[in-house]
Design a protein around this motif. Structure first.
Motif, PDB file in Angstrom:
ATOM      1  N   CYS A 277       6.680  53.572   2.979  1.00  0.00           N
ATOM      2  CA  CYS A 277       7.892  52.764   3.101  1.00  0.00           C
ATOM      3  C   CYS A 277       7.494  51.318   3.336  1.00  0.00           C
ATOM      4  O   CYS A 277       6.355  51.016   3.678  1.00  0.00           O
ATOM      5  N   THR A 278       8.435  50.418   3.146  1.00  0.00           N
ATOM      6  CA  THR A 278       8.267  49.027   3.555  1.00  0.00           C
ATOM      7  C   THR A 278       9.360  48.744   4.590  1.00  0.00           C
ATOM      8  O   THR A 278      10.232  49.582   4.835  1.00  0.00           O
ATOM      9  N   SER A 279       9.319  47.571   5.172  1.00  0.00           N
ATOM     10  CA  SER A 279      10.340  47.232   6.165  1.00  0.00           C
ATOM     11  C   SER A 279      11.723  47.171   5.536  1.00  0.00           C
ATOM     12  O   SER A 279      12.725  47.375   6.215  1.00  0.00           O
ATOM     13  N   SER A 280      11.783  46.935   4.220  1.00  0.00           N
ATOM     14  CA  SER A 280      13.087  46.812   3.563  1.00  0.00           C
ATOM     15  C   SER A 280      13.730  48.160   3.247  1.00  0.00           C
ATOM     16  O   SER A 280      14.952  48.235   3.077  1.00  0.00           O
ATOM     17  N   ASN A 281      12.945  49.241   3.158  1.00  0.00           N
ATOM     18  CA  ASN A 281      13.558  50.529   2.824  1.00  0.00           C
ATOM     19  C   ASN A 281      13.201  51.659   3.785  1.00  0.00           C
ATOM     20  O   ASN A 281      13.505  52.824   3.525  1.00  0.00           O
ATOM     21  N   ALA A 282      12.562  51.330   4.921  1.00  0.00           N
ATOM     22  CA  ALA A 282      12.151  52.359   5.887  1.00  0.00           C
ATOM     23  C   ALA A 282      13.341  53.184   6.382  1.00  0.00           C
ATOM     24  O   ALA A 282      13.265  54.416   6.491  1.00  0.00           O
ATOM     25  N   VAL A 283      14.453  52.521   6.688  1.00  0.00           N
ATOM     26  CA  VAL A 283      15.637  53.223   7.192  1.00  0.00           C
ATOM     27  C   VAL A 283      16.175  54.179   6.134  1.00  0.00           C
ATOM     28  O   VAL A 283      16.497  55.343   6.425  1.00  0.00           O
ATOM     29  N   ASN A 284      16.275  53.709   4.896  1.00  0.00           N
ATOM     30  CA  ASN A 284      16.792  54.561   3.826  1.00  0.00           C
ATOM     31  C   ASN A 284      15.893  55.763   3.572  1.00  0.00           C
ATOM     32  O   ASN A 284      16.380  56.868   3.281  1.00  0.00           O
ATOM     33  N   ILE A 285      14.600  55.560   3.661  1.00  0.00           N
ATOM     34  CA  ILE A 285      13.666  56.668   3.438  1.00  0.00           C
ATOM     35  C   ILE A 285      13.826  57.725   4.523  1.00  0.00           C
ATOM     36  O   ILE A 285      13.911  58.925   4.243  1.00  0.00           O
ATOM     37  N   VAL A 286      13.893  57.315   5.780  1.00  0.00           N
ATOM     38  CA  VAL A 286      14.065  58.275   6.874  1.00  0.00           C
ATOM     39  C   VAL A 286      15.408  58.992   6.751  1.00  0.00           C
ATOM     40  O   VAL A 286      15.502  60.201   6.984  1.00  0.00           O
ATOM     41  N   ARG A 287      16.447  58.273   6.356  1.00  0.00           N
ATOM     42  CA  ARG A 287      17.760  58.908   6.167  1.00  0.00           C
ATOM     43  C   ARG A 287      17.743  59.938   5.039  1.00  0.00           C
ATOM     44  O   ARG A 287      18.579  60.847   5.006  1.00  0.00           O
ATOM     45  N   SER A 288      16.830  59.799   4.087  1.00  0.00           N
ATOM     46  CA  SER A 288      16.763  60.729   2.961  1.00  0.00           C
ATOM     47  C   SER A 288      16.092  62.050   3.336  1.00  0.00           C
ATOM     48  O   SER A 288      16.162  63.026   2.579  1.00  0.00           O
ATOM     49  N   ILE A 289      15.457  62.100   4.505  1.00  0.00           N
ATOM     50  CA  ILE A 289      14.743  63.294   4.956  1.00  0.00           C
ATOM     51  C   ILE A 289      15.706  64.168   5.758  1.00  0.00           C
ATOM     52  O   ILE A 289      16.432  63.672   6.622  1.00  0.00           O
ATOM     53  N   PRO A 290      15.751  65.473   5.482  1.00  0.00           N
ATOM     54  CA  PRO A 290      16.671  66.366   6.219  1.00  0.00           C
ATOM     55  C   PRO A 290      16.559  66.157   7.732  1.00  0.00           C
ATOM     56  O   PRO A 290      15.458  66.007   8.272  1.00  0.00           O
ATOM     57  N   GLU A 291      17.708  66.158   8.399  1.00  0.00           N
ATOM     58  CA  GLU A 291      17.757  65.812   9.826  1.00  0.00           C
ATOM     59  C   GLU A 291      17.019  66.796  10.720  1.00  0.00           C
ATOM     60  O   GLU A 291      16.636  66.452  11.844  1.00  0.00           O
ATOM     61  N   ASP A 292      16.818  68.023  10.245  1.00  0.00           N
ATOM     62  CA  ASP A 292      16.122  68.999  11.081  1.00  0.00           C
ATOM     63  C   ASP A 292      14.600  68.880  10.981  1.00  0.00           C
ATOM     64  O   ASP A 292      13.862  69.558  11.684  1.00  0.00           O
ATOM     65  N   LYS A 293      14.138  67.970  10.126  1.00  0.00           N
ATOM     66  CA  LYS A 293      12.702  67.791   9.937  1.00  0.00           C
ATOM     67  C   LYS A 293      12.136  66.797  10.958  1.00  0.00           C
ATOM     68  O   LYS A 293      12.645  65.682  11.118  1.00  0.00           O
ATOM     69  N   GLU A 294      11.077  67.211  11.630  1.00  0.00           N
ATOM     70  CA  GLU A 294      10.368  66.324  12.539  1.00  0.00           C
ATOM     71  C   GLU A 294       9.640  65.256  11.708  1.00  0.00           C
ATOM     72  O   GLU A 294       9.133  65.538  10.621  1.00  0.00           O
ATOM     73  N   ILE A 295       9.612  64.024  12.213  1.00  0.00           N
ATOM     74  CA  ILE A 295       8.998  62.925  11.468  1.00  0.00           C
ATOM     75  C   ILE A 295       7.907  62.261  12.291  1.00  0.00           C
ATOM     76  O   ILE A 295       8.086  61.971  13.479  1.00  0.00           O
ATOM     77  N   LEU A 296       6.777  62.006  11.644  1.00  0.00           N
ATOM     78  CA  LEU A 296       5.714  61.191  12.222  1.00  0.00           C
ATOM     79  C   LEU A 296       5.754  59.847  11.518  1.00  0.00           C
ATOM     80  O   LEU A 296       5.527  59.763  10.306  1.00  0.00           O
ATOM     81  N   PHE A 297       6.096  58.787  12.267  1.00  0.00           N
ATOM     82  CA  PHE A 297       6.220  57.447  11.676  1.00  0.00           C
ATOM     83  C   PHE A 297       5.022  56.608  12.122  1.00  0.00           C
ATOM     84  O   PHE A 297       4.753  56.476  13.314  1.00  0.00           O
ATOM     85  N   LEU A 298       4.355  56.001  11.159  1.00  0.00           N
ATOM     86  CA  LEU A 298       3.156  55.224  11.476  1.00  0.00           C
ATOM     87  C   LEU A 298       3.024  54.016  10.559  1.00  0.00           C
ATOM     88  O   LEU A 298       3.642  53.979   9.499  1.00  0.00           O
ATOM     89  N   PRO A 299       2.201  53.006  10.963  1.00  0.00           N
ATOM     90  CA  PRO A 299       1.570  52.881  12.272  1.00  0.00           C
ATOM     91  C   PRO A 299       2.272  51.875  13.188  1.00  0.00           C
ATOM     92  O   PRO A 299       1.847  51.682  14.316  1.00  0.00           O
ATOM     93  N   ASP A 300       3.357  51.237  12.713  1.00  0.00           N
ATOM     94  CA  ASP A 300       3.940  50.135  13.493  1.00  0.00           C
ATOM     95  C   ASP A 300       5.000  50.627  14.482  1.00  0.00           C
ATOM     96  O   ASP A 300       6.023  51.177  14.080  1.00  0.00           O
ATOM     97  N   MET A 301       4.752  50.396  15.755  1.00  0.00           N
ATOM     98  CA  MET A 301       5.666  50.901  16.784  1.00  0.00           C
ATOM     99  C   MET A 301       6.984  50.137  16.814  1.00  0.00           C
ATOM    100  O   MET A 301       8.026  50.705  17.145  1.00  0.00           O
ATOM    101  N   PHE A 302       6.967  48.865  16.449  1.00  0.00           N
ATOM    102  CA  PHE A 302       8.210  48.088  16.475  1.00  0.00           C
ATOM    103  C   PHE A 302       9.119  48.466  15.308  1.00  0.00           C
ATOM    104  O   PHE A 302      10.328  48.648  15.481  1.00  0.00           O
ATOM    105  N   LEU A 303       8.539  48.603  14.127  1.00  0.00           N
ATOM    106  CA  LEU A 303       9.331  49.058  12.987  1.00  0.00           C
ATOM    107  C   LEU A 303       9.815  50.486  13.232  1.00  0.00           C
ATOM    108  O   LEU A 303      10.959  50.823  12.932  1.00  0.00           O
ATOM    109  N   GLY A 304       8.964  51.318  13.816  1.00  0.00           N
ATOM    110  CA  GLY A 304       9.358  52.691  14.126  1.00  0.00           C
ATOM    111  C   GLY A 304      10.534  52.743  15.084  1.00  0.00           C
ATOM    112  O   GLY A 304      11.472  53.528  14.905  1.00  0.00           O
TER     113      GLY A 304
END
Length: 319
Positions: free
Chosen positions: A131-158
């Motif tokens: 992902c990039t900072s411009s589409n990170a939110v959309n990408i996470v929203r596209s993943i089923p809500e019951d799926k656990e996500i590991l987001f890396l490596p930027d803690m502020f963007l996460g």
């Protein structure tokens, strides 16, 4: 020969060699002004990745940092990708290794890995999505809500993505960009006090982004004047907004393009010291040498590239 004359001569030679090599020059928004001015495509990581896919050029000269050139090489195995300075790295990409990611994945079996584009090819190959900072939110929203996500490596963007999506099953790697992390909340507050009518543009990698989101929610920052945006969206917003002043909380290189697009508007850096030394390593002299001497060719092992491309393709297709 004056500095201006030398610069003009270098630019002329670069243009000549671009024609000889059938080359395209891709440059990030944080590059030196003279590099931005000669770029065929100027943009953020997502825009440059898309440009790398669509170009007909045989040679791509990437004026950015190493992971960006790697991404271009993965997307264009039949093209020559050149990085004018091999030392142009990224502190954020260095904040997680592939070994660390594999260990993290083992602790969370079945989790979906979302890797910021500011990562090495090896890390991308172990990820499900880039992902990039411009589409990170959309990408996470596209993943089923019951799926656990590991987001890396930027803690502020996460943290930004977690707040925007409202998902609690996101685990965030504690990495940071040393330049963006250095833009502190108190610096933003000081500049805002000095320019009360200015709009605030904040990159989600910034150390001040989490506090800005909190202060907006609490009514301490005006929602209509506070915008957390990628560099590409910052450029678009500053062009279309009716505001005449903007406080810019990201690497200061982007202000050159903002001022070119909006000569009647004023842009104030939240921190004048927010300069990425790696982004500033690419010079006109190095671009010319890269074209003339085919220096430095960036390649990625075929197996790594194949696996990394799956995550990168998802990044390009979403948002």
């Amino acid at each position: 020969m004056t500095v201006t004359e030398l610069k003009s001569r270098l630019i002329e030679e670069i243009q000549e060699w671009k024609k000889k090599r059938n080359a395209v020059l891709l440059a990030h928004n944080y590059q030196l002004p003279e590099i931005q001015d000669i770029a065929d495509v100027l943009g953020d990581s997502l825009a440059l990745a898309r440009a790398a896919v669509t170009t007909d050029a045989e040679v791509i000269v990437f004026c950015g940092v190493h992971f960006m050139a790697e991404t271009a090489a993965i997307l264009n195995p039949a093209k020559t990708v050149l990085l004018p300075d091999l030392e142009a790295g990224c502190s954020l990409a260095d904040s997680i290794t592939v070994e660390q990611l594999r260990e993290w994945k083992a602790q969370h079996p079945g989790a979906v890995v979302v890797a910021y584009v500011n990562t090495t090819a090896d890390v991308k190959a172990e990820s499900d999505y880039c992902c990039t900072s411009s589409n990170a939110v959309n990408i996470v929203r596209s993943i089923p809500e019951d799926k656990e996500i590991l987001f890396l490596p930027d803690m502020f963007l996460g943290s930004f993505v977690k707040r925007e999506t409202g998902r609690e099953n996101i685990h965030i790697w504690m990495g940071e960009c040393h330049v963006h992390a250095g833009i502190a909340p108190h610096q933003v507050e000081t500049v805002m006090t000095q320019h009360p009518e200015a709009e605030l543009l904040v990159h989600p990698e910034c150390g001040c982004s989490t506090s800005s989101m909190y202060l907006m929610a609490e009514g301490e920052l005006p929602k209509d004047k506070t915008h957390i945006l990628s560099t590409g969206h910052m450029l678009t917003h500053s062009k279309t907004s009716t505001a005449s002043e903007f406080i810019v909380a990201t690497e200061v290189g982007i202000i050159h393009q903002m001022e070119k697009q909006n000569p009647e508007k004023r842009f104030i850096p939240a921190n004048r010291e927010a300069v990425c030394p790696f982004m500033k390593m690419i010079t006109l002299e190095k671009v010319l040498v890269a074209l003339k001497e085919n220096q430095h060719v960036i390649t990625v092992p075929a197996d790594t590239a194949k696996r990394a491309k799956l995550a990168i393709d998802r990044m390009i297709s979403i948002g």
